[in-house]
Structure formats: structure tokens, C-alpha cells
Design an enzyme around this catalytic site. Structure first.
Site, PDB file in Angstrom:
ATOM      1  N   THR A   1       0.819  -1.220   0.000  1.00  0.00           N
ATOM      2  CA  THR A   1       0.000   0.000   0.000  1.00  0.00           C
ATOM      3  C   THR A   1       0.846   1.260   0.000  1.00  0.00           C
ATOM      4  OG1 THR A   1      -1.807  -1.100   1.127  1.00  0.00           O
ATOM      5  CG2 THR A   1      -1.741   1.270   1.344  1.00  0.00           C
TER       6      THR A   1
ATOM      7  N   ASP B   1       0.079  -7.082   4.512  1.00  0.00           N
ATOM      8  CA  ASP B   1      -0.671  -8.346   4.622  1.00  0.00           C
ATOM      9  C   ASP B   1       0.214  -9.551   4.927  1.00  0.00           C
ATOM     10  OD1 ASP B   1      -2.975  -6.957   4.163  1.00  0.00           O
ATOM     11  OD2 ASP B   1      -3.252  -7.618   2.092  1.00  0.00           O
TER      12      ASP B   1
ATOM     13  N   THR C   1      -0.637 -22.987  19.114  1.00  0.00           N
ATOM     14  CA  THR C   1      -1.975 -22.696  19.621  1.00  0.00           C
ATOM     15  C   THR C   1      -2.737 -21.702  18.737  1.00  0.00           C
ATOM     16  OG1 THR C   1      -3.240 -21.718  21.448  1.00  0.00           O
ATOM     17  CG2 THR C   1      -0.961 -20.991  21.230  1.00  0.00           C
TER      18      THR C   1
END
Ligand code: ASP
Length: 342
Positions: free
Chosen positions: A13, A90, A276
């Protein structure tokens, strides 16, 4: 003192523009970033910029880009004091994690940064992110770089790259380092936490590892997961390792079929790493009955690893010429501060 900084531009971006006739943002060239942040010249440092073509939205980043970044850093290592990688947010945590494993004996700063709004927009976060990243990449104490690691700098915080995850698509503070504190914060002063920063051997020379193996899968379990889903993942052609994203402290259903399938695959040579689903905290197999069967099936603990670090560490280890046993041993070690082993 004048420093030399190499800026590696991959897209994201930060450098995107609205092309007339197109609704979405498209990555654009580095020169417009330089035009919009003319302040960087005030540092008095020497800047060079290289662009990895084609510039991409980071959803299109592939391991090949990581190899290009590693090679660029290696080729220019002696000429520059620090490196900045401009990258979309991202997948920035994946790239920073991968590079932390690929750049062995790194003793100079490699700072990933980007922006949530294009540099050409008035309220963009790009200026602050880029300017502080430059300051960090150039910072030294008695000639020794302050942060000789692969990091992410974003929204006033410097993180160890392989501890980060993108957690916010809206706010400027896009990144979290849930299981390791920040390495530095930027306020009136840039405040470094020297004790949290890796100590590096200044005499060792940088080695890069460019072979990565993507024959891995990630299996996020959920209540009601079926045998078919598990079969489909375990039946993936060429599969060598699976990251099991489990509940809480590393727990999973105790159904006999679940155990049997994992055990059979493990015995057949597939490596399983247990991390986890919780953002914060660590796997602790054996704490509950619901993880004892995972130990029996031969599954390894991923400790407090982020998914990004677990995936890229496996890609890196599988790409080296290591035996199955050596890979398992290294998964149980912190290679570059990516996990906490108490
Ligand atoms: N989609 C963009 C990218 O990752 C988002 C960003 O840069 O913030 O390239």
C-alpha cells in the site's frame, strides 16, 4: 556520521496509487515514495533504492521474493550499514520471519516497514514509518548497530520480525508481537531495549540460505472436524510437515480416529508441529489430558510460535540438507529468538 542505507522496494500500500478507470489500489514505483517523503534527504545519509520487479500487493509475495531479498542483502552487505524493506502489510510478518531464518549470522539491521495508507494520501502513516525505520537502520552505539536483526517497524514500535503477526486491517497499529516485547519504541526519543535485542557475532560473515520447501500444510482444528478433512490434508501430494493449530495450551479432540491418523502419518515420516490458536501464550503438551495423545502420536511442541514463524521455519529447515531427526531437534530450539523455551 553519514550512513549508507539500501532500500529494497517490493510494493504494498505504501506505494500504491489509484489508476484512472480502476477502482482498486495498484502498486506503483519507488520514485513516487521518494517524491512524497523528501525529508529523508535531511538525514544526510547515502540512500540507494532497488525495486524487486514486478512490485506487488503482498498477497502475491512468494518464497521467490524472499530469495531475491536475501540475495540483494548478501550482494550489498559490505557496502551498507542497514537495509530497509518496503513491503505490503498483509504478509509482512511471513516475509520478516522467513528472512530471519534465511540470513544466518546477520549483524546489521534489516527493517521491514510499509503503510496502511498510500504515501500520496494526506493522512498516510508512510512518512513516520519510513523516517523512523531509516533512523533505526542507521543507529549504532560505538560503531556497533543497535538492532542487528530482522525487524518490523510500524506505528511507533519496533518488533522482532519473527514474533509478529498482522492483527488489524483498519488501524494504523497493524502489528502485534504477542509473545515478545517490543525492541524499541518511538516517542520524543527512540527508546531501545538493549537487553531484548539479539547479540550477534560481529566477526561471523553473513551466509544466506535460499532453498525453501513449501510441502507443508496448516491444519486449524475446530469442534466437529471430520475424518474427511483430516484425510484430505494428510493425503496432500508431497506433504512433509503439518502445523497443527490446536486449542488453548495445545489441546485437541481425543477421538481414537484423530489420534490414529496423526500417529500413522507421523510414523510414515510427516513432521507435526503443535501451535496454539490463541494469539498469546504457549503450547504446553501434557498439561491437559487432551494433549497427552498428541505427545504419544509423536507431535512436537511449537511453543509460543506465531503461525508465520512456524510456517517459514519449517520451509527453511525442510529446504536444508538435514535429516528428519536434525529437523526435529532444530524445531525444538530457538534459531533467532522466534520461540521462548523455558
Ligand atoms: N494489500 C496490501 C499489501 O499487503 C496491504 C498493505 O500494504 O497494507 O500489499
Amino acid at each position: 556520521m553519514q550512513k549508507s542505507i539500501l532500500i529494497i522496494y517490493t510494493g504494498g500500500t505504501i506505494g500504491m496509487i489509484n489508476i484512472p478507470g480502476k477502482k482498486s489500489l495498484t502498486p506503483f514505483d519507488f520514485e513516487q515514495i521518494r517524491r512524497h517523503v523528501p525529508e529523508i534527504e535531511k538525514f544526510g545519509h547515502r540512500f540507494e533504492a532497488v525495486t524487486i520487479h514486478p512490485v506487488v500487493d503482498s498477497s502475491n509475495i512468494k518464497p521467490d521474493t524472499w530469495v531475491s531479498i536475501a540475495k540483494l542483502i548478501k550482494e550489498n552487505y559490505s557496502e551498507y550499514d542497514g537495509f530497509i524493506v518496503l513491503h505490503g502489510t498483509d504478509t509482512m510478518s511471513f516475509s520478516a520471519s522467513a528472512l530471519s531464518f534465511m540470513l544466518e549470522d546477520l549483524a546489521k539491521p534489516v527493517i521491514f516497514t510499509g503503510a496502511q495508507l498510500p504515501v500520496s494520501t494526506l493522512r498516510s502513516d508512510a512518512r513516520e514509518n519510513l523516517i523512523s525505520s531509516i533512523e533505526i537502520a542507521a543507529a549504532d552505539k560505538d560503531g556497533v548497530p543497535m538492532v542487528p536483526e530482522v525487524c518490523i517497524y510500524f506505528e511507533f514500535k519496533l518488533f522482532r520480525g519473527n514474533r509478529t503477526t498482522k492483527h488489524n486491517a483498519e488501524d494504523f497499529n497493524a502489528f502485534l508481537s504477542p509473545n515478545y516485547p517490543t525492541l524499541a519504541e518511538s516517542g520524543v526519543h527512540l527508546k531501545y531495549h538493549a537487553r531484548r535485542i539479539l547479540k550477534k557475532d560481529r566477526d561471523a560473515s553473513l551466509k544466506i540460505h535460499t532453498r525453501l520447501d513449501n510441502n507443508i500444510a496448516i491444519l486449524k482444528i475446530f469442534p466437529g472436524i471430520s475424518e474427511y478433512t483430516l484425510d484430505a490434508i494428510l493425503g496432500t501430494k508431497g506433504l512433509k510437515a503439518v502445523i497443527l493449530e490446536t486449542f488453548g495450551a495445545g489441546n485437541a479432540p481425543t477421538d481414537p480416529w484423530f489420534y490414529e491418523k496423526l500417529k500413522t502419518a507421523n510414523d510414515a515420516g510427516i513432521i507435526f508441529l503443535n501451535i496454539t490458536q490463541c494469539t498469546q501464550g504457549s503450547v504446553e503438551m501434557g498439561r491437559y489430558e487432551t494433549s497427552e495423545h498428541l505427545i504419544k502420536a509423536g507431535i512436537l511442541s511449537g511453543f509460543d510460535s506465531t503461525p508465520e514463524a512456524a510456517i517459514t521455519k519449517l520451509m527453511f529447515l525442510l529446504g536444508q540438507e538435514l535429516s528428519h531427526e536434525e529437523i526435529k531437534l532444530l524445531l525444538n530450539k530457538s534459531l533467532n529468538g522466534e520461540i521462548t523455551i523455558s
